[in-house]
Design a protein around this motif. Structure first.
Motif, PDB file in Angstrom:
ATOM      1  N   ILE A 133       1.240   4.038  -3.052  1.00  0.00           N
ATOM      2  CA  ILE A 133       0.873   5.441  -2.822  1.00  0.00           C
ATOM      3  C   ILE A 133       2.046   6.354  -3.173  1.00  0.00           C
ATOM      4  O   ILE A 133       1.893   7.333  -3.904  1.00  0.00           O
ATOM      5  CB  ILE A 133       0.424   5.658  -1.355  1.00  0.00           C
ATOM      6  CG1 ILE A 133      -0.931   4.992  -1.135  1.00  0.00           C
ATOM      7  CG2 ILE A 133       0.344   7.142  -1.023  1.00  0.00           C
ATOM      8  CD1 ILE A 133      -1.394   4.976   0.312  1.00  0.00           C
ATOM      9  N   MET A 165      -7.624   5.919  -4.023  1.00  0.00           N
ATOM     10  CA  MET A 165      -7.645   4.489  -3.673  1.00  0.00           C
ATOM     11  C   MET A 165      -8.789   3.783  -4.395  1.00  0.00           C
ATOM     12  O   MET A 165      -9.851   4.380  -4.614  1.00  0.00           O
ATOM     13  CB  MET A 165      -7.837   4.328  -2.163  1.00  0.00           C
ATOM     14  CG  MET A 165      -6.615   4.729  -1.355  1.00  0.00           C
ATOM     15  SD  MET A 165      -6.945   4.629   0.413  1.00  0.00           S
ATOM     16  CE  MET A 165      -7.592   6.266   0.731  1.00  0.00           C
ATOM     17  N   TYR A 182      -3.732  10.995  -3.669  1.00  0.00           N
ATOM     18  CA  TYR A 182      -3.823   9.766  -4.466  1.00  0.00           C
ATOM     19  C   TYR A 182      -5.271   9.300  -4.406  1.00  0.00           C
ATOM     20  O   TYR A 182      -6.063   9.807  -3.606  1.00  0.00           O
ATOM     21  CB  TYR A 182      -2.881   8.683  -3.914  1.00  0.00           C
ATOM     22  CG  TYR A 182      -2.990   8.477  -2.424  1.00  0.00           C
ATOM     23  CD1 TYR A 182      -2.232   9.236  -1.535  1.00  0.00           C
ATOM     24  CD2 TYR A 182      -3.878   7.529  -1.889  1.00  0.00           C
ATOM     25  CE1 TYR A 182      -2.347   9.068  -0.169  1.00  0.00           C
ATOM     26  CE2 TYR A 182      -3.988   7.354  -0.520  1.00  0.00           C
ATOM     27  CZ  TYR A 182      -3.224   8.128   0.332  1.00  0.00           C
ATOM     28  OH  TYR A 182      -3.342   7.975   1.692  1.00  0.00           O
ATOM     29  N   TYR A 226      -3.895  -1.203  -4.838  1.00  0.00           N
ATOM     30  CA  TYR A 226      -4.527  -0.291  -3.880  1.00  0.00           C
ATOM     31  C   TYR A 226      -4.973   1.051  -4.459  1.00  0.00           C
ATOM     32  O   TYR A 226      -5.962   1.617  -4.014  1.00  0.00           O
ATOM     33  CB  TYR A 226      -3.567  -0.018  -2.712  1.00  0.00           C
ATOM     34  CG  TYR A 226      -3.120  -1.272  -1.999  1.00  0.00           C
ATOM     35  CD1 TYR A 226      -3.937  -1.866  -1.046  1.00  0.00           C
ATOM     36  CD2 TYR A 226      -1.892  -1.867  -2.299  1.00  0.00           C
ATOM     37  CE1 TYR A 226      -3.553  -3.026  -0.392  1.00  0.00           C
ATOM     38  CE2 TYR A 226      -1.487  -3.022  -1.643  1.00  0.00           C
ATOM     39  CZ  TYR A 226      -2.319  -3.610  -0.695  1.00  0.00           C
ATOM     40  OH  TYR A 226      -1.940  -4.750  -0.061  1.00  0.00           O
ATOM     41  N   ASN A 280       0.814  -1.207   0.000  1.00  0.00           N
ATOM     42  CA  ASN A 280       0.000   0.000   0.000  1.00  0.00           C
ATOM     43  C   ASN A 280       0.859   1.274   0.000  1.00  0.00           C
ATOM     44  O   ASN A 280       0.694   2.133  -0.860  1.00  0.00           O
ATOM     45  CB  ASN A 280      -0.894  -0.058   1.244  1.00  0.00           C
ATOM     46  CG  ASN A 280      -1.995   0.972   1.207  1.00  0.00           C
ATOM     47  OD1 ASN A 280      -2.254   1.556   0.162  1.00  0.00           O
ATOM     48  ND2 ASN A 280      -2.623   1.197   2.333  1.00  0.00           N
TER      49      ASN A 280
HETATM   50  C1  LIG Z   1      -3.424   2.343   2.460  1.00  0.00           C
HETATM   51  O1  LIG Z   1      -2.823   3.432   3.129  1.00  0.00           O
HETATM   52  C2  LIG Z   1      -3.665   4.549   3.358  1.00  0.00           C
HETATM   53  C3  LIG Z   1      -2.834   5.651   3.973  1.00  0.00           C
HETATM   54  O2  LIG Z   1      -2.074   5.214   5.048  1.00  0.00           O
HETATM   55  C4  LIG Z   1      -4.850   4.139   4.200  1.00  0.00           C
HETATM   56  O3  LIG Z   1      -5.709   5.224   4.362  1.00  0.00           O
HETATM   57  C5  LIG Z   1      -5.590   3.006   3.517  1.00  0.00           C
HETATM   58  O4  LIG Z   1      -6.646   2.546   4.300  1.00  0.00           O
HETATM   59  C6  LIG Z   1      -4.645   1.860   3.201  1.00  0.00           C
HETATM   60  N1  LIG Z   1      -5.362   0.898   2.432  1.00  0.00           N
HETATM   61  C7  LIG Z   1      -5.291  -0.402   2.667  1.00  0.00           C
HETATM   62  C8  LIG Z   1      -6.077  -1.264   1.761  1.00  0.00           C
HETATM   63  O5  LIG Z   1      -4.598  -0.854   3.554  1.00  0.00           O
END
Ligand SMILES: *[C@@H]1O[C@H](CO)[C@@H](O)[C@H](O)[C@H]1NC(C)=O
Ligand SMILES: *[C@@H]1O[C@H](CO)[C@@H](O)[C@H](O)[C@H]1NC(C)=O
Length: 238
Positions: free
Chosen positions: A31, A111, A109, A126, A27
Motif C-alpha cells: 500500500i 486492492m 490505493y 494485495y 499488505n
Molecule cells: C490490507 O490493508 C488494508 C488497510 O489496512 C485493509 O483494509 C485490507 O483489508 C488489508 N488486506 C489484506 C488482504 O489484509
C-alpha cells in the motif's frame, strides 16, 4: 568442515529470506509503495464530506477499474475478472483527504478483489500497482463526467502524483473560444489575401504605367545623368 559449510550457508540463507521478504512484501508495504495522491481543484474537505463525495468517488473508481482491467488484463496482472472490483476495494490512506490551500489532496490505493487470480507471481499480492492506478484515474478523468457525478462545481483532478494535467476549459468557454478562434483565423486569412492581391495589382499598375508612358523621360535625361547606364548601354549596342 561443518564450520566452513555453515559460514557459507548462513549468509546465503539470510540473503534468500531477505530477498523473499522484500519481493513479496506485506499488505502495508504494498500500500505504501503503490498509493497515489491526486489533487482536486477548488474543493475542500468540508464540501467533500457534506456532499458524501467519497462513496461516489470510490464507486466511480471501482467502475473505471473494471472497465480498464477488463480490456487490459495483463496490465492489471490478471488472468480474468472472476471477481469484480467494488467500491470496498478502494482504500484511502489514513490522513486523507487534506486541504491544500483552496484545493484538496486525496490519497488512495486499489486492492485486488479476494480470489482474483493473478497472471504471474511477480504481480503484487494485495494492490494494483501505482502505474496502473495512475492510468485508471487518468481514464476516469478523460472518459467520465466525474465532476457532475461527484456533484461539485469545478473539482477537476489537476494532479495525479506529481504530474499536472491542467484545468480543462468549461463547456461554455469552449462554445465561445473555439468559434472566436476560427473567426480570428478567418479575418487574418482575409487580410493576408487582400494584402497580396492589392500588392500584385499595384505592381501591375506600376508596370503598365511604365510601359505606356510616352517617353517624356528624354527631356529629363540631361538633368539626371546616370553614369553606369550611359557607359554600359553604348557598349552593348556595339
Ligand atoms: C490490507 O490493508 C488494508 C488497510 O489496512 C485493509 O483494509 C485490507 O483489508 C488489508 N488486506 C489484506 C488482504 O489484509
Ligand atoms: C481463477 O479463479 C477461479 C475461481 O476463483 C478458478 O475457478 C479458476 O480456475 C482460476 N483460474 C486460473 C487460471 O487459475
Amino acid at each position: 568442515m561443518t564450520e566452513t559449510k555453515m559460514r557459507v550457508f548462513l549468509p546465503v540463507l539470510i540473503v534468500l529470506v531477505a530477498t523473499t521478504l522484500c519481493v513479496q512484501g506485506d499488505n502495508a508495504t504494498e500500500i505504501a509503495e503503490n498509493k497515489v495522491e491526486i489533487k482536486f481543484y477548488r474543493l475542500q474537505v468540508s464540501e467533500w464530506d457534506s456532499g458524501l463525495m467519497e462513496s461516489k468517488f470510490h464507486a466511480l473508481l471501482a467502475s473505471e477499474t473494471n472497465t480498464y482491467c477488463a480490456s487490459n488484463l495483463a496490465a492489471c496482472g490478471l488472468i480474468g475478472l472472476q471477481s469484480e472490483f467494488k467500491d470496498s476495494h478502494i482504500g484511502k490512506v489514513d490522513n486523507s483527504p487534506l486541504n491544500d490551500d483552496k484545493d484538496m489532496l486525496y490519497e488512495f490505493y486499489i486492492m485486488y478483489p479476494e480470489n482474483s487470480n493473478k497472471s504471474s507471481p511477480s504481480v503484487l499480492t494485495y494492490v494494483l500497482s501505482e502505474s496502473v492506478v495512475k492510468t485508471i484515474i487518468l481514464q476516469l478523468r478523460t472518459n467520465t463526467d466525474y465532476i457532475s457525478s461527484l456533484g461539485c462545481d469545478k473539482c477537476y483532478i489537476t494532479y495525479i502524483g506529481s504530474d499536472f494535467y491542467g484545468i480543462p476549459p468549461s463547456a461554455l468557454e469552449n462554445k465561445i473560444i473555439i468559434p472566436l478562434a476560427f473567426l480570428v483565423l478567418l479575418i487574418v486569412i482575409i487580410i493576408a489575401i487582400s494584402l497580396t492581391l492589392w500588392d500584385k495589382r499595384r505592381e501591375k499598375e506600376a508596370r503598365f504605367q511604365k510601359m505606356h508612358k510616352p517617353k517624356p523621360k528624354g527631356s529629363q535625361y540631361p538633368t539626371k545623368p546616370a553614369p553606369p547606364k550611359t557607359t554600359e548601354l553604348p557598349d552593348e549596342k556595339v
